[in-house]
Design a protein around this motif. Sequence first.
Motif, PDB file in Angstrom:
ATOM      1  N   LEU A  51       0.789  -1.019  -0.136  1.00  0.00           N
ATOM      2  CA  LEU A  51      -0.129   0.062  -0.010  1.00  0.00           C
ATOM      3  C   LEU A  51       0.767   1.335  -0.009  1.00  0.00           C
ATOM      4  O   LEU A  51       1.799   1.504   0.554  1.00  0.00           O
ATOM      5  CB  LEU A  51      -0.938   0.074   1.115  1.00  0.00           C
ATOM      6  CG  LEU A  51      -1.822  -1.133   1.325  1.00  0.00           C
ATOM      7  CD1 LEU A  51      -2.595  -1.042   2.500  1.00  0.00           C
ATOM      8  CD2 LEU A  51      -2.738  -1.209   0.174  1.00  0.00           C
ATOM      9  N   SER A  52       0.294   2.331  -0.820  1.00  0.00           N
ATOM     10  CA  SER A  52       1.082   3.517  -0.723  1.00  0.00           C
ATOM     11  C   SER A  52       0.480   4.578   0.064  1.00  0.00           C
ATOM     12  O   SER A  52      -0.762   4.530   0.341  1.00  0.00           O
ATOM     13  CB  SER A  52       1.210   4.163  -2.304  1.00  0.00           C
ATOM     14  OG  SER A  52       0.008   4.422  -2.642  1.00  0.00           O
ATOM     15  N   TYR A  53       1.158   5.240   0.476  1.00  0.00           N
ATOM     16  CA  TYR A  53       0.740   6.473   1.301  1.00  0.00           C
ATOM     17  C   TYR A  53       1.249   7.891   0.886  1.00  0.00           C
ATOM     18  O   TYR A  53       2.214   7.973   0.294  1.00  0.00           O
ATOM     19  CB  TYR A  53       1.338   6.214   2.716  1.00  0.00           C
ATOM     20  CG  TYR A  53       2.466   6.407   3.190  1.00  0.00           C
ATOM     21  CD1 TYR A  53       3.180   7.648   3.323  1.00  0.00           C
ATOM     22  CD2 TYR A  53       3.094   5.321   3.208  1.00  0.00           C
ATOM     23  CE1 TYR A  53       4.527   7.562   3.665  1.00  0.00           C
ATOM     24  CE2 TYR A  53       4.515   5.176   3.284  1.00  0.00           C
ATOM     25  CZ  TYR A  53       5.208   6.356   3.763  1.00  0.00           C
ATOM     26  OH  TYR A  53       6.677   6.221   4.078  1.00  0.00           O
ATOM     27  N   GLY A  54       0.395   8.796   1.170  1.00  0.00           N
ATOM     28  CA  GLY A  54       0.779  10.359   0.786  1.00  0.00           C
ATOM     29  C   GLY A  54       0.296  11.384   1.772  1.00  0.00           C
ATOM     30  O   GLY A  54      -0.648  11.183   2.718  1.00  0.00           O
ATOM     31  N   PHE A  55       1.078  12.654   1.873  1.00  0.00           N
ATOM     32  CA  PHE A  55       0.646  13.502   2.852  1.00  0.00           C
ATOM     33  C   PHE A  55      -0.101  14.951   2.081  1.00  0.00           C
ATOM     34  O   PHE A  55       0.580  15.179   1.010  1.00  0.00           O
ATOM     35  CB  PHE A  55       1.711  14.022   3.650  1.00  0.00           C
ATOM     36  CG  PHE A  55       2.442  12.945   4.286  1.00  0.00           C
ATOM     37  CD1 PHE A  55       2.032  12.468   5.495  1.00  0.00           C
ATOM     38  CD2 PHE A  55       3.631  12.233   3.841  1.00  0.00           C
ATOM     39  CE1 PHE A  55       2.620  11.400   6.241  1.00  0.00           C
ATOM     40  CE2 PHE A  55       4.317  11.392   4.557  1.00  0.00           C
ATOM     41  CZ  PHE A  55       3.851  10.877   5.761  1.00  0.00           C
ATOM     42  N   ILE A  56      -1.004  15.305   2.625  1.00  0.00           N
ATOM     43  CA  ILE A  56      -1.757  16.348   1.936  1.00  0.00           C
ATOM     44  C   ILE A  56      -1.849  17.445   2.815  1.00  0.00           C
ATOM     45  O   ILE A  56      -1.938  17.564   3.923  1.00  0.00           O
ATOM     46  CB  ILE A  56      -3.224  16.049   1.268  1.00  0.00           C
ATOM     47  CG1 ILE A  56      -4.115  15.303   2.274  1.00  0.00           C
ATOM     48  CG2 ILE A  56      -2.775  14.880   0.246  1.00  0.00           C
ATOM     49  CD1 ILE A  56      -5.295  14.968   1.862  1.00  0.00           C
ATOM     50  N   HIS A  57      -2.498  18.656   2.161  1.00  0.00           N
ATOM     51  CA  HIS A  57      -2.965  19.860   3.138  1.00  0.00           C
ATOM     52  C   HIS A  57      -1.868  20.380   3.995  1.00  0.00           C
ATOM     53  O   HIS A  57      -1.893  20.569   5.146  1.00  0.00           O
ATOM     54  CB  HIS A  57      -4.264  19.353   3.990  1.00  0.00           C
ATOM     55  CG  HIS A  57      -5.383  19.073   3.170  1.00  0.00           C
ATOM     56  ND1 HIS A  57      -6.338  18.584   3.666  1.00  0.00           N
ATOM     57  CD2 HIS A  57      -5.671  19.049   1.700  1.00  0.00           C
ATOM     58  CE1 HIS A  57      -7.468  18.313   2.582  1.00  0.00           C
ATOM     59  NE2 HIS A  57      -6.937  18.570   1.662  1.00  0.00           N
ATOM     60  N   ALA A 102       3.884   7.029  -1.909  1.00  0.00           N
ATOM     61  CA  ALA A 102       3.391   7.277  -3.379  1.00  0.00           C
ATOM     62  C   ALA A 102       4.038   8.160  -4.187  1.00  0.00           C
ATOM     63  O   ALA A 102       4.550   9.385  -3.786  1.00  0.00           O
ATOM     64  CB  ALA A 102       1.853   7.798  -3.258  1.00  0.00           C
ATOM     65  N   SER A 103       4.502   8.036  -5.383  1.00  0.00           N
ATOM     66  CA  SER A 103       5.284   9.032  -6.359  1.00  0.00           C
ATOM     67  C   SER A 103       4.377   9.981  -6.550  1.00  0.00           C
ATOM     68  O   SER A 103       4.689  11.232  -6.916  1.00  0.00           O
ATOM     69  CB  SER A 103       5.736   8.337  -7.549  1.00  0.00           C
ATOM     70  OG  SER A 103       4.447   7.581  -8.099  1.00  0.00           O
ATOM     71  N   ARG A 104       3.079   9.956  -6.858  1.00  0.00           N
ATOM     72  CA  ARG A 104       2.170  11.046  -7.096  1.00  0.00           C
ATOM     73  C   ARG A 104       0.998  10.828  -5.745  1.00  0.00           C
ATOM     74  O   ARG A 104       0.232   9.718  -5.860  1.00  0.00           O
ATOM     75  CB  ARG A 104       1.425  10.663  -8.386  1.00  0.00           C
ATOM     76  CG  ARG A 104       2.301  10.663  -9.515  1.00  0.00           C
ATOM     77  CD  ARG A 104       1.799  10.720 -11.123  1.00  0.00           C
ATOM     78  NE  ARG A 104       0.476  11.561 -11.064  1.00  0.00           N
ATOM     79  CZ  ARG A 104      -0.714  10.955 -11.052  1.00  0.00           C
ATOM     80  NH1 ARG A 104      -0.833   9.625 -10.896  1.00  0.00           N
ATOM     81  NH2 ARG A 104      -1.608  11.673 -11.529  1.00  0.00           N
ATOM     82  N   VAL A 105       0.598  11.922  -5.010  1.00  0.00           N
ATOM     83  CA  VAL A 105      -0.344  11.800  -4.095  1.00  0.00           C
ATOM     84  C   VAL A 105      -1.840  11.503  -4.428  1.00  0.00           C
ATOM     85  O   VAL A 105      -2.271  11.000  -3.477  1.00  0.00           O
ATOM     86  CB  VAL A 105      -0.229  13.099  -3.332  1.00  0.00           C
ATOM     87  CG1 VAL A 105      -1.066  14.047  -4.017  1.00  0.00           C
ATOM     88  CG2 VAL A 105      -0.691  12.978  -1.918  1.00  0.00           C
ATOM     89  N   GLN A 106      -1.991  11.634  -5.573  1.00  0.00           N
ATOM     90  CA  GLN A 106      -3.575  11.646  -6.152  1.00  0.00           C
ATOM     91  C   GLN A 106      -3.582  10.223  -6.392  1.00  0.00           C
ATOM     92  O   GLN A 106      -4.681   9.625  -6.416  1.00  0.00           O
ATOM     93  CB  GLN A 106      -3.494  11.990  -7.628  1.00  0.00           C
ATOM     94  CG  GLN A 106      -3.633  13.661  -7.470  1.00  0.00           C
ATOM     95  CD  GLN A 106      -2.107  14.042  -7.821  1.00  0.00           C
ATOM     96  OE1 GLN A 106      -1.057  13.468  -7.527  1.00  0.00           O
ATOM     97  NE2 GLN A 106      -2.093  15.451  -8.040  1.00  0.00           N
ATOM     98  N   THR A 107      -2.593   8.844  -6.301  1.00  0.00           N
ATOM     99  CA  THR A 107      -2.836   7.797  -6.386  1.00  0.00           C
ATOM    100  C   THR A 107      -2.592   7.157  -5.016  1.00  0.00           C
ATOM    101  O   THR A 107      -2.617   5.733  -5.036  1.00  0.00           O
ATOM    102  CB  THR A 107      -1.589   7.297  -7.644  1.00  0.00           C
ATOM    103  OG1 THR A 107      -0.482   7.281  -7.097  1.00  0.00           O
ATOM    104  CG2 THR A 107      -1.710   7.691  -8.778  1.00  0.00           C
ATOM    105  N   ALA A 108      -2.274   7.705  -4.011  1.00  0.00           N
ATOM    106  CA  ALA A 108      -1.926   6.936  -2.702  1.00  0.00           C
ATOM    107  C   ALA A 108      -3.108   6.163  -2.124  1.00  0.00           C
ATOM    108  O   ALA A 108      -4.084   6.621  -2.387  1.00  0.00           O
ATOM    109  CB  ALA A 108      -1.470   8.068  -1.843  1.00  0.00           C
ATOM    110  N   ASP A 109      -2.874   4.961  -1.596  1.00  0.00           N
ATOM    111  CA  ASP A 109      -3.985   4.294  -1.074  1.00  0.00           C
ATOM    112  C   ASP A 109      -4.351   4.781   0.164  1.00  0.00           C
ATOM    113  O   ASP A 109      -5.646   4.831   0.460  1.00  0.00           O
ATOM    114  CB  ASP A 109      -3.427   2.983  -0.598  1.00  0.00           C
ATOM    115  CG  ASP A 109      -3.228   2.124  -2.087  1.00  0.00           C
ATOM    116  OD1 ASP A 109      -3.913   2.136  -2.834  1.00  0.00           O
ATOM    117  OD2 ASP A 109      -2.024   1.593  -2.156  1.00  0.00           O
TER     118      ASP A 109
END
Length: 303
Positions: free
Chosen positions: A158-164, A192-199
């Motif tokens: 699973l991928s993860y990303g940080f937003i806001h 995730a390489s692109r936050v839009q695709t993060a699980d």
Amino acid sequence: MASKLCLQLFLLLAFIMPHLISARHFHNHKLSRLLFPEHLIGSSKNDSFVEGIHKVKAYLQRYGYLSNENDNNLSTDAFDDDLESAIKSYQKFSNLKVSGVLDRKTLEHMYKFRCGVKDTFVSAAQEHKNKNTNIEIGGSHYTFYFNNVSWPAERKHLSYGFIHNYPPQFIDPLVRAFQTWEDNTKFSFFLASRVQTADILVSFERGEHGDIDPFDGPGGTLAHSLGAIDGRVHFDADEQWEGEPSEERIDLESVALHELGHTLGLGHSSDPSAVMFAYMEPDTYKTTLTSDDIEGIRSLYGA
């Protein structure tokens, strides 16, 4: 002369020490605090109507112990059968004396910092009909997330990303929390390489922030997760967060470890020592999974 000086020192210490001890005890003593008015202490069904009891109903409804099917009843101060049953369920799950009475310990427990995810996901009446999926399994205390939602067998990386504008000083505690779950499960996690695709999307939020559970400012709810598949994890930006535990702040890694458990499909545990216990004290931290946490996740996905 020397003996006189020794006597003076002895008398000085004899006078000062009790005050020092008293001051130390006062400094270490945590005052009992209540979220609700003092006059609610001791309230029971025998009281019929108690001013302010609707606030207790709102709390129990928020965390899964009262159904919102009858909103009119939730807004009244009637102490009825449904409320008594909900209090008993709350006391049982919180390891308190099960009485249905709003005693001091029960009200103090409601004041504690906690996760915003519900403890139970059906009404107390349904629980009595054995329709509650959030039950203890065998001798364990773990439960599963709402509707037993979990990741499909093929989704273990699973991928993860940080937003806001996620604060950079809190990235490392999150990474450590991911690593702890990776070390004890079949899952692996990567940025995730692109936050839009993060699980899994992690962010700090305030008040109303686009899901069904608004944050409540300082105190109360610390964070929540929207479970597996959805993957969102939100921390309340109004809390006093600390990368490392201290007496005044909440340890982010400990709360992150808990919320990621929800993201993997676990509900709350009734074991106070478990990472998945709903409550978090400001001066404690949990960065190691207990046997109950591990049994829970393995019962979902296998050893």
